[in-house]
Design a protein around this motif. Structure first.
Motif, short mmCIF file in Angstrom:
data_model
loop_
_atom_site.label_atom_id
_atom_site.label_comp_id
_atom_site.label_asym_id
_atom_site.label_seq_id
_atom_site.Cartn_x
_atom_site.Cartn_y
_atom_site.Cartn_z
N GLY A 1 -1.10 4.38 14.27
CA GLY A 1 -2.54 4.56 14.22
C GLY A 1 -3.00 5.31 12.99
N SER A 2 -4.30 5.21 12.74
CA SER A 2 -4.89 5.83 11.55
C SER A 2 -4.81 7.35 11.61
N ARG A 3 -4.97 7.94 12.80
CA ARG A 3 -4.91 9.41 12.90
C ARG A 3 -3.51 9.91 12.57
N THR A 4 -2.51 9.19 12.97
CA THR A 4 -1.14 9.56 12.64
C THR A 4 -0.94 9.55 11.12
N LEU A 5 -1.48 8.54 10.48
CA LEU A 5 -1.32 8.41 9.03
C LEU A 5 -2.07 9.49 8.26
N THR A 6 -3.22 9.91 8.76
CA THR A 6 -3.99 10.93 8.02
C THR A 6 -3.21 12.23 7.89
N ARG A 7 -2.32 12.49 8.82
CA ARG A 7 -1.52 13.72 8.77
C ARG A 7 -0.36 13.64 7.79
N SER A 8 0.03 12.43 7.41
CA SER A 8 1.24 12.30 6.59
C SER A 8 1.01 11.74 5.19
N LEU A 9 -0.19 11.27 4.89
CA LEU A 9 -0.44 10.69 3.57
C LEU A 9 -0.46 11.77 2.48
N SER A 10 -0.15 11.35 1.26
CA SER A 10 -0.12 12.31 0.15
C SER A 10 -1.52 12.76 -0.26
N GLU A 11 -2.53 11.93 -0.03
CA GLU A 11 -3.90 12.34 -0.33
C GLU A 11 -4.67 12.54 0.96
N SER A 12 -5.64 13.41 0.95
CA SER A 12 -6.42 13.73 2.13
C SER A 12 -7.59 12.75 2.25
N VAL A 13 -7.50 11.87 3.24
CA VAL A 13 -8.56 10.89 3.49
C VAL A 13 -8.86 10.85 4.99
N SER A 14 -10.00 10.30 5.34
CA SER A 14 -10.40 10.24 6.74
C SER A 14 -9.69 9.10 7.47
N ALA A 15 -9.69 9.20 8.79
CA ALA A 15 -9.10 8.14 9.61
C ALA A 15 -9.85 6.83 9.40
N ALA A 16 -11.17 6.91 9.18
CA ALA A 16 -11.96 5.70 8.94
C ALA A 16 -11.53 5.00 7.65
N THR A 17 -11.22 5.77 6.63
CA THR A 17 -10.73 5.19 5.37
C THR A 17 -9.40 4.48 5.60
N SER B 1 5.16 -10.86 -4.04
CA SER B 1 5.23 -9.94 -5.18
C SER B 1 3.87 -9.84 -5.87
N LYS B 2 3.08 -10.92 -5.84
CA LYS B 2 1.74 -10.89 -6.40
C LYS B 2 0.85 -9.96 -5.58
N ILE B 3 0.95 -10.06 -4.24
CA ILE B 3 0.17 -9.18 -3.36
C ILE B 3 0.56 -7.73 -3.61
N LEU B 4 1.86 -7.46 -3.71
CA LEU B 4 2.33 -6.10 -3.92
C LEU B 4 1.82 -5.52 -5.23
N GLU B 5 1.81 -6.33 -6.29
CA GLU B 5 1.31 -5.86 -7.59
C GLU B 5 -0.18 -5.57 -7.55
N GLU B 6 -0.93 -6.33 -6.77
CA GLU B 6 -2.38 -6.17 -6.72
C GLU B 6 -2.82 -5.03 -5.80
N MET B 7 -1.93 -4.52 -4.97
CA MET B 7 -2.28 -3.43 -4.07
C MET B 7 -2.40 -2.13 -4.85
N ASN B 8 -3.39 -1.30 -4.50
CA ASN B 8 -3.50 0.01 -5.15
C ASN B 8 -2.52 0.99 -4.49
N ASP B 9 -2.40 2.18 -5.05
CA ASP B 9 -1.43 3.16 -4.55
C ASP B 9 -1.69 3.52 -3.09
N ARG B 10 -2.95 3.69 -2.71
CA ARG B 10 -3.28 4.05 -1.34
C ARG B 10 -2.85 2.95 -0.36
N SER B 11 -3.18 1.71 -0.69
CA SER B 11 -2.81 0.58 0.18
C SER B 11 -1.29 0.47 0.31
#
Length: 167
Positions: free
Chosen positions: A34-50, A5-15
């Motif tokens: 994979g990261s490319r799969t996630l870039t298509r479905s995340l609420s914010e537009s970020v690169s696969a490297a991010t 629960s401590k880890i969960l509280e310390e994570m930011n929204d993106r993580s």
């Protein structure tokens, strides 16, 4: 406060969102996400490297793992436990499902075994998954559980307890 629960509280929204989507994707397909799969479905537009950097941070925390270098990520046991405890969103039962469960309790014949069988059947019907309902017979923890397919809609469950008892 537990470590998870401590880890969960310390994570930011993106993580938190990346972690949730990796776990949900893995549970849906059984394959690394994979990261490319996630870039298509995340609420914010970020690169696969991010996304890869976030996934690497989650791997460092022990929540994700990579089967091999070029694969996506899969949740660890700790990650799955944290997902169930802190992020899984379970909706309310609809009226039909509630009635199915309530109906199992209405027919009290005094036989605990048949009542547990009805409860197990109702839970399987509502969740569309396997259910296991046990009466507390003894205190030994379950050492091993095995599902043996008997038919497309039936399975035999074999339980081996730490004290050697088998059911």
């Amino acid at each position: 406060m537990t470590d998870s629960s401590k880890i969960l509280e310390e994570m930011n929204d993106r993580s938190r969102e990346v972690f949730r989507r990796v776990v949900e994707g893995y549970l849906e397909t059984g394959d690394p996400v994979g990261s490319r799969t996630l870039t298509r479905s995340l609420s914010e537009s970020v690169s696969a490297a991010t996304i890869r950097n976030v996934m690497q941070d989650l791997e460092y925390l022990g929540l994700l793992d990579s089967p091999h270098v070029s694969a996506g990520r899969v949740p660890t046991q700790m990650g799955l436990r944290m997902f169930v405890d802190g992020l899984l969103e379970v909706g309310d039962l609809n009226t039909g499902d509630r009635e199915k469960i309530d109906a199992t309790l209405g027919n009290n014949s005094g036989d605990v075994g048949s009542m547990l069988d009805r409860v197990s059947t109702a839970l399987s019907g509502v969740t569309q998954g396997a259910s296991l309902v046990l009466a507390p017979k003894h205190e030994a923890p379950i050492k091993h559980i095995e599902f043996v397919s008997l038919a497309h809609d039936r399975a035999l469950v074999v339980l081996v307890f730490a004290d050697g008892q088998v059911e």
